[in-house]
Design an enzyme around this catalytic site. Structure first.
Site, short mmCIF file in Angstrom:
data_model
loop_
_atom_site.label_atom_id
_atom_site.label_comp_id
_atom_site.label_asym_id
_atom_site.label_seq_id
_atom_site.Cartn_x
_atom_site.Cartn_y
_atom_site.Cartn_z
N ALA A 118 -47.50 3.69 -20.92
CA ALA A 118 -48.79 4.40 -20.62
C ALA A 118 -49.71 3.66 -20.70
O ALA A 118 -49.35 2.32 -20.53
CB ALA A 118 -49.19 5.57 -21.84
N GLY B 207 -43.80 5.40 -22.21
CA GLY B 207 -44.26 5.82 -21.51
C GLY B 207 -42.76 6.90 -19.92
O GLY B 207 -42.62 7.28 -19.52
N GLU C 92 -39.04 7.26 -20.90
CA GLU C 92 -39.68 8.56 -21.61
C GLU C 92 -39.97 9.28 -20.59
O GLU C 92 -39.42 11.30 -20.74
CB GLU C 92 -40.92 8.75 -22.81
CG GLU C 92 -41.02 8.21 -23.97
CD GLU C 92 -42.03 7.94 -24.54
OE1 GLU C 92 -43.10 8.01 -24.20
OE2 GLU C 92 -41.58 7.88 -25.96
N GLU D 283 -42.69 -0.29 -27.50
CA GLU D 283 -43.89 0.20 -28.32
C GLU D 283 -43.92 -0.59 -28.94
O GLU D 283 -44.91 -1.38 -29.99
CB GLU D 283 -43.67 1.51 -28.22
CG GLU D 283 -44.43 2.07 -27.43
CD GLU D 283 -42.88 3.15 -26.60
OE1 GLU D 283 -41.91 2.38 -26.75
OE2 GLU D 283 -43.26 3.65 -25.57
N1 DAK Z 1 -50.58 -0.85 -18.39
C1 DAK Z 1 -51.88 -1.13 -17.68
N2 DAK Z 1 -51.11 -2.34 -17.01
C2 DAK Z 1 -49.92 -2.93 -16.98
C3 DAK Z 1 -49.20 -1.98 -17.91
C4 DAK Z 1 -49.26 -1.13 -18.95
N3 DAK Z 1 -48.24 -0.67 -19.32
N4 DAK Z 1 -47.96 -2.92 -17.80
C5 DAK Z 1 -48.12 -4.15 -16.63
N5 DAK Z 1 -49.01 -3.39 -16.16
C6 DAK Z 1 -50.53 -4.99 -15.04
C7 DAK Z 1 -50.41 -5.98 -15.90
O1 DAK Z 1 -51.59 -5.78 -16.57
C8 DAK Z 1 -50.47 -6.81 -14.71
O2 DAK Z 1 -52.28 -6.57 -13.99
P1 DAK Z 1 -53.08 -7.96 -13.92
O3 DAK Z 1 -52.58 -8.82 -15.05
O4 DAK Z 1 -51.99 -8.59 -12.66
O5 DAK Z 1 -54.30 -6.88 -13.72
C9 DAK Z 1 -49.63 -5.90 -13.55
O6 DAK Z 1 -48.74 -4.88 -14.30
C10 DAK Z 1 -47.86 -6.64 -13.52
O7 DAK Z 1 -48.10 -6.65 -14.99
P2 DAK Z 1 -46.39 -8.55 -15.04
O8 DAK Z 1 -48.19 -9.29 -14.44
O9 DAK Z 1 -46.80 -8.15 -16.73
O10 DAK Z 1 -45.71 -8.17 -14.06
P3 DAK Z 1 -44.14 -9.14 -15.19
O11 DAK Z 1 -43.24 -9.08 -14.20
O12 DAK Z 1 -44.41 -10.61 -15.55
O13 DAK Z 1 -43.84 -7.60 -16.45
C11 DAK Z 1 -43.41 -5.92 -17.93
C12 DAK Z 1 -43.50 -6.92 -16.52
C13 DAK Z 1 -43.45 -4.71 -17.05
C14 DAK Z 1 -42.56 -6.39 -18.34
C15 DAK Z 1 -44.64 -6.11 -18.73
O14 DAK Z 1 -45.80 -5.56 -17.43
C16 DAK Z 1 -44.67 -5.39 -19.67
O15 DAK Z 1 -43.85 -5.76 -20.57
N6 DAK Z 1 -45.56 -4.32 -19.30
C17 DAK Z 1 -45.86 -3.52 -20.56
C18 DAK Z 1 -44.53 -2.54 -21.03
C19 DAK Z 1 -44.88 -2.11 -22.15
O16 DAK Z 1 -45.59 -2.69 -23.37
N7 DAK Z 1 -45.13 -0.57 -22.30
C20 DAK Z 1 -45.02 0.30 -23.11
C21 DAK Z 1 -46.89 0.95 -23.19
S1 DAK Z 1 -47.45 1.80 -24.58
C22 DAK Z 1 -48.03 9.22 -25.39
C23 DAK Z 1 -47.27 9.70 -24.61
C24 DAK Z 1 -46.89 8.23 -23.65
C25 DAK Z 1 -46.45 6.68 -24.68
C26 DAK Z 1 -47.38 6.95 -26.09
C27 DAK Z 1 -48.00 8.35 -26.23
N8 DAK Z 1 -48.52 11.02 -25.48
C28 DAK Z 1 -47.74 11.96 -25.43
C29 DAK Z 1 -48.81 10.74 -26.60
C30 DAK Z 1 -46.77 5.55 -23.98
C31 DAK Z 1 -46.56 4.71 -24.56
C32 DAK Z 1 -46.63 3.57 -24.04
O17 DAK Z 1 -45.46 3.34 -22.30
#
Ligand code: DAK
Length: 262
Positions: free
Chosen positions: A69, A113, A116, A136
């Protein structure tokens, strides 16, 4: 229909075709924001209602199926605003309303997400580059779209706990071994393989396909005896269909069946 965060296309030559939906926010690794989830839901329901479509394939880019997300959208929320607004809830389960098979074709990151969403599809075909994870915990939150519930059902408690508590990612081979994905294919063959699987399904009788999806999902929702009883009723019910007679007659005549999806 014009979309900004997804691409849609239709593939196949047969009477029933395959819809391909591609998540398309490449700069944010297909982070799933409200607009994307609205568009995805709309496209899924439209293809589900289209009699010319037999199956849907959902994919992302080579680098990411979806990295979760959208974090910037979530950041400013408090408990009160998240609770009152039903933060990112309204459009997340539209995919579960789809009655035709939805195949996830996953390359690169499928995190949070994104993982998921892939698990809400009917099965996952993974590129050898795929990486699954529920990170998360690193953000100080817990999964919100079924990660703590579907992942243990897919890979068992121990592996799910490991992934959820340590935030480690699981590669494609491990995901296949653990039962999260149905098969692993070379990254450059991912879409081809997913479309071929869809085409095989499209050749079968539509009602059988939809009932199998419903029955397998039932296996996750209730006791075994109830599931088996419902399965038996549907098995009997299909003897009222054209396609049952055609399928069995074709087998005995040693020819290919011509299903009419009725
Ligand atoms: N959101 C927004 N931007 C994201 C992102 C995300 N989840 N993941 C990556 N990006 C963006 C980065 O900010 C970066 O943007 P710029 O800085 O270039 O502007 C670009 O994508 C490239 O990312 P990286 O520079 O970080 O690239 P790397 O290859 O170094 O790393 C990575 C890739 C995927 C390992 C890293 O980006 C990362 O760890 N990303 C976050 C992953 C994460 O924590 N995901 C979980 C998020 S929480 C719900 C439904 C769903 C959810 C909750 C509730 N309900 C129905 C109630 C879901 C929650 C989640 O998913």
């Amino acid at each position: 229909m014009t979309y900004e965060c997804i691409l849609t296309a239709v593939h196949g030559d047969g009477p029933r075709k395959t819809a391909l939906i591609t998540l398309n926010r490449p700069k944010a690794l297909n982070a799933l924001n409200d607009q994307l989830m609205d568009e995805l839901g709309e496209a899924l329901l439209a293809f589900d209602a289209d009699d010319g479509i037999g199956c849907i394939v959902l994919t992302g880019s080579e680098r990411a199926f979806a990295a979760g997300a959208d974090i910037p959208t979530m950041l400013p929320h408090t408990f009160a605003t998240a609770f009152k607004s039903g933060l990112i809830s309204k459009n997340w389960e539209t995919i579960l309303q789809v009655r035709k098979p939805v195949i996830a074709a996953v390359a690169g990151f499928a995190l949070g997400g994104g993982c998921e969403l892939a698990m809400m599809c009917d099965f996952i075909i993974a590129a050898d580059s795929a990486k699954f994870g529920q990170p998360e915990i690193k953000l100080g939150i817990v999964p919100g779209a079924g990660g703590t519930q579907r992942l243990p059902r897919a890979v068992g408690k121990s592996k799910a706990m490991d992934m959820l508590l340590t935030a480690r990612m699981m590669g494609a081979e491990e995901a296949e071994r653990g039962g999260l994905v149905s098969r692993v294919v070379p990254a450059d063959k991912l879409i081809e393989e997913a479309l071929a699987a869809a085409e095989t399904i499209n050749g079968f009788s539509g009602p059988s396909v939809m009932l199998i999806k419903e029955l397998v999902n039932l296996a996750y929702q209730g006791p075994l005896t109830d599931g088996v009883a419902v399965e038996r009723r549907y098995f009997h019910a299909l003897f009222g269909s054209h396609d049952q007679r055609e399928g069995m007659e074709a087998f005995l005549a040693k020819r290919a069946p011509t299903f009419q999806h009725r």
